[in-house]
Every structure is written in C-alpha cells, then in structure tokens.
Design a protein around this motif. Structure first.
Motif, PDB file in Angstrom:
ATOM      1  N   ASN A 169       0.902  -1.353   0.126  1.00  0.00           N
ATOM      2  CA  ASN A 169      -0.117  -0.066  -0.024  1.00  0.00           C
ATOM      3  C   ASN A 169       0.962   1.358   0.121  1.00  0.00           C
ATOM      4  O   ASN A 169       0.309   2.300   0.707  1.00  0.00           O
ATOM      5  N   GLY A 170       2.126   1.231  -0.719  1.00  0.00           N
ATOM      6  CA  GLY A 170       2.861   2.263  -0.898  1.00  0.00           C
ATOM      7  C   GLY A 170       3.930   2.772   0.027  1.00  0.00           C
ATOM      8  O   GLY A 170       4.819   3.615  -0.018  1.00  0.00           O
ATOM      9  N   VAL A 171       3.866   1.647   1.227  1.00  0.00           N
ATOM     10  CA  VAL A 171       4.824   1.792   2.277  1.00  0.00           C
ATOM     11  C   VAL A 171       5.893   0.656   1.763  1.00  0.00           C
ATOM     12  O   VAL A 171       5.617  -0.566   1.729  1.00  0.00           O
ATOM     13  N   GLN A 172       7.291   1.130   1.910  1.00  0.00           N
ATOM     14  CA  GLN A 172       8.370  -0.050   2.057  1.00  0.00           C
ATOM     15  C   GLN A 172       8.916  -0.004   3.430  1.00  0.00           C
ATOM     16  O   GLN A 172       9.172   0.995   4.099  1.00  0.00           O
ATOM     17  N   GLU A 173       8.855  -1.226   3.787  1.00  0.00           N
ATOM     18  CA  GLU A 173       9.666  -1.783   5.360  1.00  0.00           C
ATOM     19  C   GLU A 173      10.701  -2.496   4.855  1.00  0.00           C
ATOM     20  O   GLU A 173      10.716  -3.437   4.181  1.00  0.00           O
ATOM     21  N   THR A 174      11.829  -2.125   5.213  1.00  0.00           N
ATOM     22  CA  THR A 174      13.268  -2.694   5.557  1.00  0.00           C
ATOM     23  C   THR A 174      13.518  -3.022   6.866  1.00  0.00           C
ATOM     24  O   THR A 174      13.659  -2.211   7.809  1.00  0.00           O
ATOM     25  N   LEU A 175      13.359  -4.410   7.001  1.00  0.00           N
ATOM     26  CA  LEU A 175      13.542  -5.082   8.437  1.00  0.00           C
ATOM     27  C   LEU A 175      14.936  -5.499   8.403  1.00  0.00           C
ATOM     28  O   LEU A 175      15.342  -6.342   7.661  1.00  0.00           O
ATOM     29  N   THR A 176      15.827  -5.264   9.480  1.00  0.00           N
ATOM     30  CA  THR A 176      17.102  -5.521  10.003  1.00  0.00           C
ATOM     31  C   THR A 176      17.075  -6.395  11.307  1.00  0.00           C
ATOM     32  O   THR A 176      16.621  -5.532  12.109  1.00  0.00           O
ATOM     33  N   MET A 177      17.208  -7.480  11.323  1.00  0.00           N
ATOM     34  CA  MET A 177      17.465  -8.145  12.515  1.00  0.00           C
ATOM     35  C   MET A 177      18.520  -8.330  13.057  1.00  0.00           C
ATOM     36  O   MET A 177      19.526  -9.201  12.453  1.00  0.00           O
ATOM     37  N   TRP A 179      20.270 -10.677  15.418  1.00  0.00           N
ATOM     38  CA  TRP A 179      20.000 -11.811  16.508  1.00  0.00           C
ATOM     39  C   TRP A 179      20.601 -12.002  17.593  1.00  0.00           C
ATOM     40  O   TRP A 179      20.154 -12.407  18.452  1.00  0.00           O
ATOM     41  N   GLU A 180      21.659 -11.565  17.748  1.00  0.00           N
ATOM     42  CA  GLU A 180      22.705 -11.621  18.971  1.00  0.00           C
ATOM     43  C   GLU A 180      21.720 -10.557  20.174  1.00  0.00           C
ATOM     44  O   GLU A 180      21.528 -10.991  21.221  1.00  0.00           O
ATOM     45  N   LYS A 181      21.437  -9.644  19.573  1.00  0.00           N
ATOM     46  CA  LYS A 181      21.037  -8.532  20.557  1.00  0.00           C
ATOM     47  C   LYS A 181      19.581  -8.427  20.781  1.00  0.00           C
ATOM     48  O   LYS A 181      18.944  -7.697  21.250  1.00  0.00           O
ATOM     49  N   ARG A 182      18.772  -9.250  19.615  1.00  0.00           N
ATOM     50  CA  ARG A 182      17.370  -9.373  19.696  1.00  0.00           C
ATOM     51  C   ARG A 182      16.674  -7.958  19.350  1.00  0.00           C
ATOM     52  O   ARG A 182      15.767  -7.649  19.911  1.00  0.00           O
ATOM     53  N   ILE A 183      17.445  -7.060  18.532  1.00  0.00           N
ATOM     54  CA  ILE A 183      16.968  -5.774  18.124  1.00  0.00           C
ATOM     55  C   ILE A 183      16.493  -5.692  16.714  1.00  0.00           C
ATOM     56  O   ILE A 183      17.429  -6.163  15.950  1.00  0.00           O
ATOM     57  N   LEU A 184      15.196  -5.613  16.629  1.00  0.00           N
ATOM     58  CA  LEU A 184      14.830  -5.371  15.247  1.00  0.00           C
ATOM     59  C   LEU A 184      14.800  -4.109  14.712  1.00  0.00           C
ATOM     60  O   LEU A 184      14.048  -2.976  15.703  1.00  0.00           O
ATOM     61  N   THR A 185      15.330  -3.686  13.697  1.00  0.00           N
ATOM     62  CA  THR A 185      15.132  -2.371  13.119  1.00  0.00           C
ATOM     63  C   THR A 185      14.396  -2.185  11.963  1.00  0.00           C
ATOM     64  O   THR A 185      14.575  -2.887  10.775  1.00  0.00           O
ATOM     65  N   VAL A 186      13.355  -1.262  11.709  1.00  0.00           N
ATOM     66  CA  VAL A 186      12.520  -1.120  10.650  1.00  0.00           C
ATOM     67  C   VAL A 186      12.546   0.119  10.144  1.00  0.00           C
ATOM     68  O   VAL A 186      12.188   1.211  10.872  1.00  0.00           O
ATOM     69  N   ALA A 187      13.060   0.272   8.980  1.00  0.00           N
ATOM     70  CA  ALA A 187      13.126   1.659   8.294  1.00  0.00           C
ATOM     71  C   ALA A 187      11.699   1.590   7.323  1.00  0.00           C
ATOM     72  O   ALA A 187      11.570   0.943   6.274  1.00  0.00           O
ATOM     73  N   TYR A 188      10.926   2.720   7.470  1.00  0.00           N
ATOM     74  CA  TYR A 188       9.776   2.719   6.921  1.00  0.00           C
ATOM     75  C   TYR A 188      10.067   3.944   5.818  1.00  0.00           C
ATOM     76  O   TYR A 188      10.506   4.953   6.151  1.00  0.00           O
ATOM     77  N   GLU A 189       9.386   3.826   4.648  1.00  0.00           N
ATOM     78  CA  GLU A 189       9.379   4.729   3.600  1.00  0.00           C
ATOM     79  C   GLU A 189       7.988   4.982   3.055  1.00  0.00           C
ATOM     80  O   GLU A 189       7.639   3.946   2.528  1.00  0.00           O
ATOM     81  N   LYS A 190       7.410   6.197   2.700  1.00  0.00           N
ATOM     82  CA  LYS A 190       6.707   6.375   1.883  1.00  0.00           C
ATOM     83  C   LYS A 190       6.462   7.813   1.195  1.00  0.00           C
ATOM     84  O   LYS A 190       6.930   8.734   1.932  1.00  0.00           O
ATOM     85  N   ASP A 191       6.677   7.737  -0.050  1.00  0.00           N
ATOM     86  CA  ASP A 191       6.604   9.213  -0.746  1.00  0.00           C
ATOM     87  C   ASP A 191       8.119   9.665  -0.513  1.00  0.00           C
ATOM     88  O   ASP A 191       9.053   9.063  -0.642  1.00  0.00           O
ATOM     89  N   ASN A 192       8.161  11.010  -0.015  1.00  0.00           N
ATOM     90  CA  ASN A 192       9.498  11.315   0.424  1.00  0.00           C
ATOM     91  C   ASN A 192       9.555  11.264   2.026  1.00  0.00           C
ATOM     92  O   ASN A 192      10.463  12.244   2.534  1.00  0.00           O
ATOM     93  N   SER A 193       9.028  10.588   2.742  1.00  0.00           N
ATOM     94  CA  SER A 193       9.260  10.661   4.130  1.00  0.00           C
ATOM     95  C   SER A 193       9.670   9.546   4.481  1.00  0.00           C
ATOM     96  O   SER A 193       9.269   8.149   3.940  1.00  0.00           O
ATOM     97  N   GLN A 194      10.297   9.437   5.612  1.00  0.00           N
ATOM     98  CA  GLN A 194      10.946   8.034   6.077  1.00  0.00           C
ATOM     99  C   GLN A 194      11.175   8.248   7.737  1.00  0.00           C
ATOM    100  O   GLN A 194      11.162   9.200   8.144  1.00  0.00           O
ATOM    101  N   TRP A 195      11.092   6.932   8.302  1.00  0.00           N
ATOM    102  CA  TRP A 195      11.372   6.963   9.624  1.00  0.00           C
ATOM    103  C   TRP A 195      12.023   5.606  10.044  1.00  0.00           C
ATOM    104  O   TRP A 195      11.684   4.690   9.448  1.00  0.00           O
TER     105      TRP A 195
END
Length: 244
Positions: A169-177, A179-195
């Motif tokens: 639905n127009g959103v790109q999610e880039t998930l990076t896990m 595994w050792e630290k159990r930290i999930l990083t998710v980069a969200y992008e839509k149009d010209n915005s990202q977080w």
C-alpha cells in the motif's frame, strides 16, 4: 521517571511521530482494533473491570473502541502530537502525556499495552523495570494485557541473514534483525518521508517469567485477544493477573 528524563528510548525523544501512525494505518495494523476491543470486553467485562489504561495509545483508536465497549478509559502516550490527534478523532477517553513507566498507583482494573509498544528503552533492564510499575498501577484483581511481536514471529518471518524488504500500500519496510542483541530495526518509507524504529524483542517464556517476578500471580500465553493458542507467526498476547 519524568517525561524529560525518559525519552523515547532507542527512538525519538518525544515519542513516535505522527508519520508512524499514518503508515501503520496504511499497513492495516489498526484494521481489527474494534474486534479486539470487543474480544477484550467479553473476557474482561467493563462491569467488572471498569477503569482501563491504554499504555502507548497513539492517536487513540484502541482507546476509543474500549470506551465504546463501556470502559472508563485513560489513554497514555509520550507523543504530544499523537495525543492532540487522539483528542480530536477519538473522543471519549481521557488522555495524558507521560512515559509508560510513570503511572498512578492502584487506579486501574485493566492495563493494555498493544501494537508492539514494548521493548523501546535503551536497555533490557529499563524495559523490564516498567513491569513492576504496571503491577503497582493495577487495583487488586486487575489484569494486564500485552500484545507484541516476539522472537518466534521474527524467526518465522526473517531468515538467518536478518534482512527482509517488503512493500504494501505504498509503504516500503526494510527490516534488519540483530539476532544476538534481539534488536529489530525497521526503516519505513513512503513518498518522500521516512522513519526508523528500533524494538527489542523477547522470548515469550522469558517475558512470562519477568511478569511473575514483577508480582503477577498468573500469566497466560496466547496468540490473539480471543485467547487462542499461540502459533509461531502470531503476535504474542500475554494476560497477567494481579492477586486480590
């Protein structure tokens, strides 16, 4: 811990931005909140559990749905921007700006922490320190309901490389896990915005033991608000009871 002291943990200091709520809506994460509130009200009816606190309420969708089920609802969030929207589009509940570890003691029959709103602090110790505070905020016989992604779900969805890219639905999610630290990083992008959001994930049994250590007398592990058994791809639903 005051608002100025707590920060947004590994994420934004003032709480999650409105952009996160908008893309969560685009991704369909709020589609079933009305059904979820109804399921909660059937298991824990407002006649017996009248005062509910929605921890990390965002723009108040779950708070509003619980209010419509008959609860006296307080919505709590760190984001002033999201709370301003909640007061406009999700009226009925009372909203307060505070950190999730800073709660009034002994005022609530039901605490809810849903949509994976746990695991944001800088350390595991800080994450787990909120559990005794939540226990103290409940009246005797009160219930805590948590709904969050856990390590089972991460292992089922992300391969050993720790990278997953998906679009909807127009959103790109880039998930990076990590595994050792159990930290999930998710980069969200839509149009010209990202977080980018960082979340520490937990094993379900570990969280269950942490809740028992915080004082809860019974902790159930489920895969939905309908209390079905948890499968690996389900979000984790924990229901913890405070003794009377």
């Amino acid at each position: 811990m005051s608002i100025n002291e707590c920060s947004g943990g590994m994420n934004d200091q003032g709480g999650f931005p409105v952009f996160f709520t908008e893309i969560s809506d685009d991704l369909g994460r709020y589609d079933e909140y009305t059904d979820a509130a109804r399921a909660i009200s059937q298991a824990f009816p407002p006649a017996s559990y009248p005062a509910a606190l929605d921890i990390c309420c965002g723009i108040g969708k779950m708070s509003k749905a619980l209010h419509e089920c008959g609860y006296r609802v307080t919505g709590l969030d760190l984001s002033a921007a999201q709370l301003e929207i909640a007061r406009q589009i999700s009226p009925g509940p009372h909203y307060i700006r505070a950190d999730m570890a800073t709660l009034p003691a002994g005022e609530f029959d039901l605490l809810l922490n849903v949509y994976t709103s746990f695991g944001y602090y800088q350390s595991e110790e800080e994450d787990l320190n909120v559990l005794p505070a939540w226990f103290a905020a409940l009246k005797p016989g009160g219930v805590l309901i948590m709904e969050l992604a856990d390590m089972d779900r991460a292992r089922n969805r992300i391969d050993t490389s720790g990278l997953l890219v998906r679009q909807h639905n127009g959103v790109q999610e880039t998930l990076t896990m990590d595994w050792e630290k159990r930290i999930l990083t998710v980069a969200y992008e839509k149009d010209n915005s990202q977080w980018t959001c960082l979340t520490r994930l937990y094993e379900k049994e570990y969280l269950r033991e942490a809740l028992l250590a915080a004082g809860f007398i019974d902790v159930g592990i489920f895969g939905s608000f309908d209390l079905k058994s948890k499968e690996v791809d389900d979000n984790l639903v924990l229901i913890a009871t405070k003794g009377k």
